[in-house]
Design a protein around this motif. Structure first.
Motif, PDB file in Angstrom:
ATOM      1  N   MET A   1       0.843  -1.194   0.000  1.00 54.67           N
ATOM      2  CA  MET A   1       0.000   0.000   0.000  1.00 54.67           C
ATOM      3  C   MET A   1       0.883   1.251   0.000  1.00 54.67           C
ATOM      4  O   MET A   1       1.864   1.313   0.727  1.00 54.67           O
ATOM      5  CB  MET A   1      -0.899  -0.010   1.239  1.00 54.67           C
ATOM      6  CG  MET A   1      -1.962   1.075   1.189  1.00 54.67           C
ATOM      7  SD  MET A   1      -2.973   1.213   2.677  1.00 54.67           S
ATOM      8  CE  MET A   1      -3.686  -0.393   2.842  1.00 54.67           C
ATOM      9  N   ASN A   2       0.526   2.226  -0.810  1.00 58.15           N
ATOM     10  CA  ASN A   2       1.281   3.473  -0.879  1.00 58.15           C
ATOM     11  C   ASN A   2       1.090   4.297   0.388  1.00 58.15           C
ATOM     12  O   ASN A   2       0.007   4.307   0.963  1.00 58.15           O
ATOM     13  CB  ASN A   2       0.809   4.324  -2.071  1.00 58.15           C
ATOM     14  CG  ASN A   2       1.297   3.777  -3.385  1.00 58.15           C
ATOM     15  OD1 ASN A   2       2.475   3.498  -3.547  1.00 58.15           O
ATOM     16  ND2 ASN A   2       0.394   3.616  -4.327  1.00 58.15           N
ATOM     17  N   THR A   3       2.158   4.992   0.797  1.00 56.90           N
ATOM     18  CA  THR A   3       2.076   5.892   1.942  1.00 56.90           C
ATOM     19  C   THR A   3       2.338   7.307   1.458  1.00 56.90           C
ATOM     20  O   THR A   3       3.245   7.546   0.659  1.00 56.90           O
ATOM     21  CB  THR A   3       3.118   5.503   3.019  1.00 56.90           C
ATOM     22  OG1 THR A   3       2.841   4.169   3.459  1.00 56.90           O
ATOM     23  CG2 THR A   3       3.059   6.436   4.211  1.00 56.90           C
ATOM     24  N   LEU A   4       1.530   8.240   1.943  1.00 52.39           N
ATOM     25  CA  LEU A   4       1.677   9.645   1.591  1.00 52.39           C
ATOM     26  C   LEU A   4       1.865  10.433   2.874  1.00 52.39           C
ATOM     27  O   LEU A   4       1.108  10.271   3.815  1.00 52.39           O
ATOM     28  CB  LEU A   4       0.416  10.128   0.852  1.00 52.39           C
ATOM     29  CG  LEU A   4       0.363  11.605   0.475  1.00 52.39           C
ATOM     30  CD1 LEU A   4       1.430  11.948  -0.557  1.00 52.39           C
ATOM     31  CD2 LEU A   4      -1.016  11.968  -0.065  1.00 52.39           C
ATOM     32  N   LYS A   5       2.901  11.278   2.896  1.00 53.92           N
ATOM     33  CA  LYS A   5       3.139  12.122   4.072  1.00 53.92           C
ATOM     34  C   LYS A   5       2.358  13.420   3.933  1.00 53.92           C
ATOM     35  O   LYS A   5       2.299  14.004   2.861  1.00 53.92           O
ATOM     36  CB  LYS A   5       4.627  12.450   4.217  1.00 53.92           C
ATOM     37  CG  LYS A   5       5.449  11.290   4.735  1.00 53.92           C
ATOM     38  CD  LYS A   5       6.830  11.771   5.158  1.00 53.92           C
ATOM     39  CE  LYS A   5       7.693  10.676   5.697  1.00 53.92           C
ATOM     40  NZ  LYS A   5       7.192  10.035   6.892  1.00 53.92           N
ATOM     41  N   ALA A   6       1.733  13.837   5.042  1.00 52.13           N
ATOM     42  CA  ALA A   6       0.977  15.087   5.050  1.00 52.13           C
ATOM     43  C   ALA A   6       1.238  15.810   6.368  1.00 52.13           C
ATOM     44  O   ALA A   6       1.631  15.192   7.352  1.00 52.13           O
ATOM     45  CB  ALA A   6      -0.504  14.798   4.895  1.00 52.13           C
ATOM     46  N   GLU A   7       1.039  17.109   6.346  1.00 55.99           N
ATOM     47  CA  GLU A   7       1.153  17.901   7.577  1.00 55.99           C
ATOM     48  C   GLU A   7      -0.212  18.481   7.873  1.00 55.99           C
ATOM     49  O   GLU A   7      -0.986  18.757   6.968  1.00 55.99           O
ATOM     50  CB  GLU A   7       2.119  19.081   7.364  1.00 55.99           C
ATOM     51  CG  GLU A   7       3.520  18.705   6.970  1.00 55.99           C
ATOM     52  CD  GLU A   7       4.291  19.941   6.492  1.00 55.99           C
ATOM     53  OE1 GLU A   7       4.129  21.026   7.090  1.00 55.99           O
ATOM     54  OE2 GLU A   7       5.032  19.813   5.514  1.00 55.99           O
ATOM     55  N   LYS A   8      -0.473  18.683   9.186  1.00 52.77           N
ATOM     56  CA  LYS A   8      -1.717  19.371   9.543  1.00 52.77           C
ATOM     57  C   LYS A   8      -1.585  20.795   9.032  1.00 52.77           C
ATOM     58  O   LYS A   8      -0.505  21.380   9.060  1.00 52.77           O
ATOM     59  CB  LYS A   8      -1.924  19.362  11.052  1.00 52.77           C
ATOM     60  CG  LYS A   8      -2.412  18.029  11.554  1.00 52.77           C
ATOM     61  CD  LYS A   8      -2.725  18.082  13.016  1.00 52.77           C
ATOM     62  CE  LYS A   8      -3.164  16.720  13.511  1.00 52.77           C
ATOM     63  NZ  LYS A   8      -3.255  16.653  14.959  1.00 52.77           N
ATOM     64  N   ARG A   9      -2.686  21.338   8.571  1.00 53.55           N
ATOM     65  CA  ARG A   9      -2.652  22.671   7.990  1.00 53.55           C
ATOM     66  C   ARG A   9      -3.371  23.643   8.909  1.00 53.55           C
ATOM     67  O   ARG A   9      -4.459  23.357   9.398  1.00 53.55           O
ATOM     68  CB  ARG A   9      -3.348  22.594   6.624  1.00 53.55           C
ATOM     69  CG  ARG A   9      -3.732  23.878   6.004  1.00 53.55           C
ATOM     70  CD  ARG A   9      -4.125  23.637   4.569  1.00 53.55           C
ATOM     71  NE  ARG A   9      -5.525  23.368   4.338  1.00 53.55           N
ATOM     72  CZ  ARG A   9      -6.441  24.297   4.114  1.00 53.55           C
ATOM     73  NH1 ARG A   9      -6.117  25.554   4.100  1.00 53.55           N
ATOM     74  NH2 ARG A   9      -7.694  23.971   3.893  1.00 53.55           N
ATOM     75  N   SER A  10      -2.756  24.787   9.103  1.00 54.96           N
ATOM     76  CA  SER A  10      -3.391  25.832   9.893  1.00 54.96           C
ATOM     77  C   SER A  10      -4.398  26.546   8.997  1.00 54.96           C
ATOM     78  O   SER A  10      -4.069  26.951   7.885  1.00 54.96           O
ATOM     79  CB  SER A  10      -2.340  26.825  10.393  1.00 54.96           C
ATOM     80  OG  SER A  10      -2.980  28.021  10.778  1.00 54.96           O
ATOM     81  N   LEU A  11      -5.608  26.713   9.471  1.00 54.72           N
ATOM     82  CA  LEU A  11      -6.637  27.368   8.668  1.00 54.72           C
ATOM     83  C   LEU A  11      -6.434  28.878   8.604  1.00 54.72           C
ATOM     84  O   LEU A  11      -7.162  29.583   7.921  1.00 54.72           O
ATOM     85  CB  LEU A  11      -8.036  27.011   9.177  1.00 54.72           C
ATOM     86  CG  LEU A  11      -8.398  25.533   9.012  1.00 54.72           C
ATOM     87  CD1 LEU A  11      -9.776  25.231   9.564  1.00 54.72           C
ATOM     88  CD2 LEU A  11      -8.325  25.091   7.557  1.00 54.72           C
ATOM     89  N   ASP A  12      -5.414  29.384   9.331  1.00 51.53           N
ATOM     90  CA  ASP A  12      -5.084  30.814   9.254  1.00 51.53           C
ATOM     91  C   ASP A  12      -4.481  31.146   7.892  1.00 51.53           C
ATOM     92  O   ASP A  12      -4.582  32.270   7.415  1.00 51.53           O
ATOM     93  CB  ASP A  12      -4.085  31.206  10.356  1.00 51.53           C
ATOM     94  CG  ASP A  12      -4.669  30.962  11.749  1.00 51.53           C
ATOM     95  OD1 ASP A  12      -5.914  30.893  11.862  1.00 51.53           O
ATOM     96  OD2 ASP A  12      -3.881  30.838  12.703  1.00 51.53           O
ATOM     97  N   THR A  13      -3.803  30.161   7.287  1.00 48.46           N
ATOM     98  CA  THR A  13      -3.175  30.377   5.989  1.00 48.46           C
ATOM     99  C   THR A  13      -4.146  29.964   4.886  1.00 48.46           C
ATOM    100  O   THR A  13      -4.672  28.857   4.904  1.00 48.46           O
ATOM    101  CB  THR A  13      -1.874  29.538   5.874  1.00 48.46           C
ATOM    102  OG1 THR A  13      -1.116  29.725   7.050  1.00 48.46           O
ATOM    103  CG2 THR A  13      -1.071  29.955   4.666  1.00 48.46           C
TER     104      THR A  13
END
Length: 195
Positions: A1-13
């Protein structure tokens, strides 16, 4: 299974600003999540993932170390800028059915030389538990000839007991039709030769 890295995003930006900075925005939602998680993914990672995966693919999403088994639910592609703007993910719960789609892929279509291939359905909608998810349905066109038609019920996905089709089993997926060349009336040809 493929893995994708993500970061939490601030909704201020704003999402627009992040896209200019080389990110693809997205959201992760699901029954067992208290609230949806806004995420940002580097454009390079998103493009690499979508070379092998598409809407309906099951992947592992690594959100700052938290691994989530997710389904790619939606992909927003900006055709003007030729870039991916947003990808939405549904967090999967083992044993719980989810709505998904399988992309129709035609194999050996170049071997159909006497007819015109008409793909009527690009994806098949269905419900299944995470363990039974399918992201592609392949149709081998090699021996198909004019007049041949493939219906949803003819596909492997239709006979899979773990999958509940949402697309009509009688729906046409692909057909091979005769190529009709428009004949030029004789008067026009004669007039052309006189010039």
């Amino acid at each position: 299974m493929n893995t994708l890295k993500a970061e939490k995003r601030s909704l201020d930006t704003k999402a627009k600003k992040l896209r200019r900075e080389g990110y693809v925005t997205g959201n992760v939602f699901g029954k067992e999540l208290k609230e949806s998680i806004p995420v940002q993914i580097t454009k390079k990672d998103a493009e690499r993932l979508l070379k092998t995966c598409n809407k309906g693919s099951q992947i592992m999403l690594d959100v700052e170390g938290r691994k989530l088994d997710v389904l790619i639910k939606e992909i927003d592609y900006n055709s003007m800028k030729r870039q991916i703007d947003e990808i939405d993910f549904q967090a999967l719960v083992s044993g719980e059915e989810v709505h998904s789609v399988a992309e129709v892929v035609l194999l050996n279509h170049e071997k159909v030389v006497n007819g015109l291939i008409q793909l009527k359905l690009h994806e098949i909608a269905y419900k299944a538990v995470p363990e039974a998810l399918v992201d592609k349905v392949e149709i081998n066109m090699e021996n198909m000839k004019i007049g041949d038609t493939v219906l949803v019920k003819d596909l492997d996905i239709a006979s899979n007991e773990k999958i509940h089709l949402m697309t009509d089993p009688e729906a046409v997926v692909v057909t091979v039709t005769e190529i009709h060349n428009k004949a030029v009336p004789e008067e026009e040809t004669a007039a052309e030769e006189e010039k």
